[in-house]
Design a protein around this motif. Sequence first.
Motif: not given
Length: 178
Positions: A1-26
């Motif tokens: 579940m933690p992996g799925l949560t991170a995956w969906q937050g970053l890629f499905d909802h956040g649309k993270l791409q290479s070269g971007q800057r991301v701030l991850i709390h916790g």
Amino acid sequence: MPGLTAWQGLFDHGKLQSGQRVLIHGAAGVVGSMAVQLAREAGAYVIGTGRASGRRTALDFGAQEFIDLENDSLEDVDAVDLVFDVLGGEVAERSARLVRPGGTMVTIAGPTEAHPIDGKTIDFIVVPDRPQLIEIVQKVREGKIRTNIGEVATLDDAVAVFNKTDRAKGKTIIRVRS
């Protein structure tokens, strides 16, 4: 579940791409440490946050910078494309100001009034997704990411382990047999 949560937050909802800057709390926590690793593996520049005691863990999991939320100034962070929030509240409000125009703040901490000035906020709850889970498991098997395991206990000790009042460091694994 933690992996799925991170995956969906970053890629499905956040649309993270290479070269971007991301701030991850916790970033030293169970979900945060997965998010750090997945973001790094995707080619993002990762800034982790948390308590001072989590600095080494967050950096070991791949954060390139670490902000101690109790002693450092979050506002000193340069603009980011994506905030991945597991904390909510006042930290989410302060983080929204760091999102550059067109960026996104994704939170799993529940609905929030915090919104980037020229961006969006997405609150989500993880959903089961077999193909994503298979991909995460494959990354673990290949050594590209690793799990954040805290304590391993026997089935006989399970109740006592889960009744502890101190903060867990990583996921607790219950060993059913030797």
